[in-house]
Design an enzyme around this catalytic site. Structure first.
Site, PDB file in Angstrom:
ATOM      1  N   ASP A   1     -12.952  41.411  41.976  1.00 26.50           N
ATOM      2  CA  ASP A   1     -14.087  41.073  42.836  1.00 26.50           C
ATOM      3  C   ASP A   1     -13.991  41.860  44.145  1.00 26.50           C
ATOM      4  O   ASP A   1     -12.931  41.929  44.760  1.00 26.50           O
ATOM      5  CB  ASP A   1     -14.095  39.563  43.115  1.00 26.50           C
TER       6      ASP A   1
ATOM      7  N   HIS B   1     -12.213  32.767  47.527  1.00 26.38           N
ATOM      8  CA  HIS B   1     -12.543  32.016  46.310  1.00 26.38           C
ATOM      9  C   HIS B   1     -11.983  30.602  46.418  1.00 26.38           C
ATOM     10  O   HIS B   1     -10.770  30.397  46.418  1.00 26.38           O
ATOM     11  CB  HIS B   1     -11.940  32.691  45.072  1.00 26.38           C
TER      12      HIS B   1
ATOM     13  N   SER C   1      -8.635  36.095  47.397  1.00 28.41           N
ATOM     14  CA  SER C   1      -8.605  35.025  46.391  1.00 28.41           C
ATOM     15  C   SER C   1      -7.228  34.357  46.406  1.00 28.41           C
ATOM     16  O   SER C   1      -6.847  33.794  47.424  1.00 28.41           O
ATOM     17  CB  SER C   1      -8.955  35.607  45.013  1.00 28.41           C
TER      18      SER C   1
END
Length: 346
Positions: free
Chosen positions: A289, A193, A166
């Site tokens: 995540d 992301h 991310s």
């Protein structure tokens, strides 16, 4: 009471300065100490207002955001969040800015009366509030890691590589993918992301730098060794068996933990592929995540690598996976490619 995070908002549009200021000041942790209409103005106000974080538009007159960013990062770095348009040029500029040291980016709200505004506000607040904790690092002066290329490829049906990342991910992916050899005997599936429209630019940029082929994933395509597939922004990336082949499947299912694409969704899907060895990599990023998906991967044949705190821009996603004892190896970003190659040779 904790002191508030001081923010300088830089944008050539008076309307956008007002919108961003209003969004940020809706959170009690944040204080907008000033605004600037171009890069020159921003450099002056940075000295007088001493902000903790800056939001920076890219396309501005007098001095644009890229030049401003270069000056700031070379003189006295501070965490910078790029506020980008959703155009192809905007995506390219955002990626360039992150290579130059910006910690993250958001896309501009599409209009004053829009559901988009609320989404952008929550994302902007999250990124700005966490920005002071991000590590700002100068370009490494260390000698490059010596790469040992593969001598004997193994058949693809033995190994598949999955990567989740991310905040700080674009630079981290560049570090890893550029060190992999073109005859890597495994496909790589990646979740970074990013919003829609940005992942294609990221894939194209990485493809121009790598020996392996890097592309944005397409629904229904058969995966091949030596190719890295990046999940498109706005879609989950899954896998499904097609005879002896494996195909990609893109879905618009609900976001997981606020993310679409989601690392958990990819990892869980790949965990269902029997008789395949999986190499899972979790790199820099906020939140957790990937941890739930990694739990499922570890029930089968999977080797898990986490990026070390030393090299992470944000030690969030790897930290949670390490704390849950789901990781086989914790290693510096510069050594992750070498670890991947070793696992492909097992």
């Amino acid at each position: 009471m904790e002191s508030r995070i001081k923010v300088l908002v830089v944008d050539d549009s008076a309307f956008m300065r007002k919108v961003i200021t209003s969004m940020l000041e809706s959170d009690p942790r944040l204080e907008v100490v000033g605004t600037a209409r171009n890069g020159e103005d921003a450099l002056k106000k940075r000295k007088t207002l001493a902000p903790d974080v800056m939001t920076l538009d890219v396309e501005m007159p007098v001095m644009d955001g890229i030049e401003t960013l270069k000056r700031l990062m070379s003189e006295n770095p501070l965490p910078i969040i790029i506020v980008s348009s959703t155009t192809k040029e905007g995506a390219e500029n955002a990626l360039t800015a992150m290579e130059l040291g910006a910690v993250d980016f958001i896309t501009k709200p599409s209009g004053p009366i829009s559901l988009d505004l609320e989404k952008v506000r929550d994302l902007l607040i999250e990124k700005v509030a966490s920005a002071p904790n991000v590590k700002l690092k100068p370009t490494s002066k260390k000698a490059p890691v010596v790469f040992r290329p593969l001598q004997q490829p193994v058949p693809f049906d033995k190994t598949i590589i999955v990567i989740g990342t991310s905040t700080g991910g674009p630079k981290a992916l560049k570090q890893v993918l550029t060190k992999l050899p073109k005859d890597l005997p495994a496909p790589i599936l990646i979740v970074q992301h990013m919003p829609a429209g940005f992942t294609e630019s990221l894939a194209n940029r990485l493809n121009s730098l790598c020996e392996i082929h890097v592309k944005e994933a397409e629904d229904g395509e058969i995966i091949r060794p030596g190719v890295a597939y990046i999940a498109p922004g706005g879609y989950h990336l899954e896998t499904k068996r097609l005879g002896t082949s494996i195909a990609l499947h893109l879905t618009k299912e609900e976001p997981r933990k606020g993310h679409r694409p989601s690392v958990d969704v990819l990892f869980e899907s790949v965990s269902a592929l029997s008789s395949i060895y999986k190499v899972a990599v979790i790199m820099t990023g906020m939140g957790s995540d990937g941890t739930e998906g990694l739990e499922q991967l570890k029930r089968g044949s999977c080797y898990a690598i986490a990026e070390s705190e030393q090299s992470c821009v944000v030690f969030g996603m790897p930290k949670v996976a390490i704390e849950r004892k789901l990781v086989d190896e914790v290693t510096h970003l510069e050594l992750i490619a070498d670890s991947i190659v070793r696992q492909c040779k097992r």
